[in-house]
Enzyme design. Structure first.
Site, short mmCIF file in Angstrom:
data_model
loop_
_atom_site.label_atom_id
_atom_site.label_comp_id
_atom_site.label_asym_id
_atom_site.label_seq_id
_atom_site.Cartn_x
_atom_site.Cartn_y
_atom_site.Cartn_z
N ARG A 97 -12.93 15.38 -2.97
CA ARG A 97 -12.31 16.20 -3.98
C ARG A 97 -13.33 16.34 -5.38
NH1 ARG A 97 -7.92 13.00 -6.16
NH2 ARG A 97 -7.41 14.89 -7.34
N TYR A 98 -14.38 15.39 -5.17
CA TYR A 98 -15.82 15.39 -6.18
C TYR A 98 -16.99 15.46 -5.42
CZ TYR A 98 -11.43 13.28 -8.57
OH TYR A 98 -10.48 13.07 -9.32
N ARG A 101 -18.12 11.85 -4.18
CA ARG A 101 -17.35 10.74 -3.56
C ARG A 101 -16.45 11.34 -2.88
NH1 ARG A 101 -14.78 10.57 -9.46
NH2 ARG A 101 -16.70 12.01 -9.86
N CYS A 110 0.75 0.49 6.96
CA CYS A 110 0.70 -0.62 5.59
C CYS A 110 1.55 -1.59 6.12
CB CYS A 110 1.33 0.46 4.47
SG CYS A 110 0.60 1.82 4.24
N CYS A 114 5.40 1.30 0.13
CA CYS A 114 5.66 1.51 -1.43
C CYS A 114 6.54 2.66 -1.26
CB CYS A 114 4.43 1.59 -2.13
SG CYS A 114 3.26 0.44 -1.61
N CYS A 117 4.84 5.69 -3.05
CA CYS A 117 3.63 5.94 -2.48
C CYS A 117 3.14 7.87 -2.55
CB CYS A 117 3.51 5.80 -0.89
SG CYS A 117 1.94 6.22 -0.04
N ARG A 119 1.03 9.30 -0.85
CA ARG A 119 0.16 9.47 0.37
C ARG A 119 1.25 9.35 1.61
NH1 ARG A 119 -5.21 7.46 0.45
NH2 ARG A 119 -5.96 9.15 -0.80
N ASP A 283 2.31 10.52 -9.61
CA ASP A 283 2.00 11.74 -9.11
C ASP A 283 3.36 12.53 -8.62
OD1 ASP A 283 -0.91 11.60 -8.95
OD2 ASP A 283 -0.63 10.00 -7.27
N ASP A 320 -3.89 12.26 -12.23
CA ASP A 320 -4.37 12.89 -11.37
C ASP A 320 -3.99 14.22 -10.66
OD1 ASP A 320 -6.89 12.61 -9.64
OD2 ASP A 320 -6.14 11.12 -8.39
N LYS A 327 -9.94 13.40 -12.88
CA LYS A 327 -8.67 12.85 -13.48
C LYS A 327 -8.73 13.14 -14.87
CE LYS A 327 -8.93 8.81 -10.13
NZ LYS A 327 -9.65 9.47 -9.24
S1 SF4 Z 1 0.69 2.83 -1.95
FE1 SF4 Z 1 1.19 4.28 0.01
S2 SF4 Z 1 -0.71 3.63 1.38
FE2 SF4 Z 1 -0.87 2.31 -0.53
S3 SF4 Z 1 -0.02 0.49 0.64
FE3 SF4 Z 1 2.00 1.66 -0.49
S4 SF4 Z 1 2.60 2.70 1.19
FE4 SF4 Z 1 0.59 2.13 1.81
#
Ligand code: SF4
Length: 359
Positions: A97-98, A101, A110, A114, A117, A119, A283, A320, A327
């Protein structure tokens, strides 16, 4: 003898029923929670579950890891790829994206999933780790694109991979002389601190020997309670081995969206030598409307942090946006107005100060 990290990872609860049966007996499961779990599966380690004090959504740890019926609330702006990473992907596992980087999506799995998340399109898959052939393709691409000198290894969580795979990833990046910095994004200091064995720390520290890239770890602590003694010990091991650890927190409603909690988190991180580097505005990801805050909340928190904390303990509050825009730093307005040859500025607690122009 303490459980090995591999055993703890295998024993993570992978459904609401398992979570209730093994770690959280007080958990009440509704049909809406089951639907939320169907959309984004559950994963919670025993360590993370042990940090829960009340088995309901008023608990900041519970709120981050247990599927909630509120995830079903639709929002017109919610996206499965809120940073628009997919259009910026020159190879299946690479995002750029940059100009300087890139992100290597080394792993889809994972230890804990979370609920906030951004993603989920990757972390929900739980697919295989990056293969040798994919790593060779990434290294070839990096050699052909020498402007990219900083690679963030992410996923999923790359450190759920076995030591040998982590070493292979670092070896591939080390083989590209123009890669000068490698950052490893991981939630494991909070969710599976036993992962930071002496063996893993040796592998991470060895990557920079003999002219290899600088290696950083980007941790993801959102609440002071996540800084359990095991987590602090994991971070200390990294820092003692010369690996800087910085934190990327996400501002989440009902978790850390009050000044006192965020101040406590930043103070606790700073004390254990982890730099509170970013505080991200959440996000526009799917299923997180109930966890998002207005921008004004973060600005209010930042004003308190600026008034009370020493500079290195204050994170950058950032948004972001999707794609290549970069950012956007969000800061409380400190420059109030110009008054006859002076500029009026305001301290974190609101105290005004007039700074004169040069004579
Ligand atoms: S934020 Fe998303 S990618 Fe990161 S540990 Fe939690 S579930 Fe996994």
């Amino acid at each position: 003898m303490a459980d090995s990290w591999q055993r703890q990872l295998r024993r993570a609860a992978r459904s609401l029923d398992e979570l209730r049966a093994r770690f959280l007996p007080g958990l009440e499961i509704t049909p809406e929670m089951r639907e939320a779990e169907r959309r984004f599966p559950t994963a919670v380690t025993e360590h993370y579950a042990s940090l829960v004090e009340r088995p309901d959504f008023s608990d900041p740890i519970f709120r981050q890891c247990v599927p909630s019926g509120e995830e079903l609330v639709p929002a017109p702006w919610a996206s499965r790829d809120p940073l628009a990473e997919e259009p910026c992907s020159p190879l299946p596992r690479l995002v750029r994206r940059y100009p300087d980087r890139a992100v290597l999506l080394a792993c889809d799995a994972c230890a804990c999933r979370c609920r906030h998340c951004f993603r989920k399109r990757v972390s929900a898959r739980g697919g295989p780790a990056v293969s040798d052939a994919e790593l060779a393709a990434v290294a070839r691409w990096l050699r052909a694109n020498p402007r990219v000198e900083d690679v963030l290894v992410s996923g999923g969580d790359p450190l759920v991979l076995p030591d040998a795979r982590v070493a292979a990833i670092l070896g591939a990046l080390r083989s590209v002389p123009t890669v000068r910095v490698v950052r490893i994004a991981t939630r494991l200091p909070a969710t599976l601190p036993a992962r930071f064995t002496r063996g893993l720390v040796r592998i991470l520290a060895a990557a920079r020997r003999g002219g290899g890239p600088a290696v950083f770890v980007s941790a993801h602590f959102n609440h002071p309670r996540e800084l359990a003694p095991e987590a602090a010990e994991a971070c200390a091991r990294l820092v003692d081995a010369g690996i800087p650890v910085q934190n990327q927190a996400v501002l989440l409603r009902g978790v850390n969206d009050d000044p006192a909690t965020m101040e406590a988190l930043c103070r606790a991180l700073y004390r254990i030598r982890v730099r509170p580097y970013y505080l991200f505005q959440a996000d526009l990801a799917e299923g997180i409307e109930h966890l998002r805050t207005p921008l004004a909340t973060g600005l209010r928190i930042m004003a308190r942090l600026r008034a009370n904390l020493s500079g290195p303990a204050i994170p950058n509050f950032c948004l972001d946006p999707p794609g290549h825009a970069g950012k956007i730093e969000l800061a409380p307005a400190t420059v109030a107005r110009r008054v006859r040859g002076t500029t009026e500025v305001r301290a974190g607690d609101g105290t005004p100060f007039r700074y004169p122009d040069p004579v």
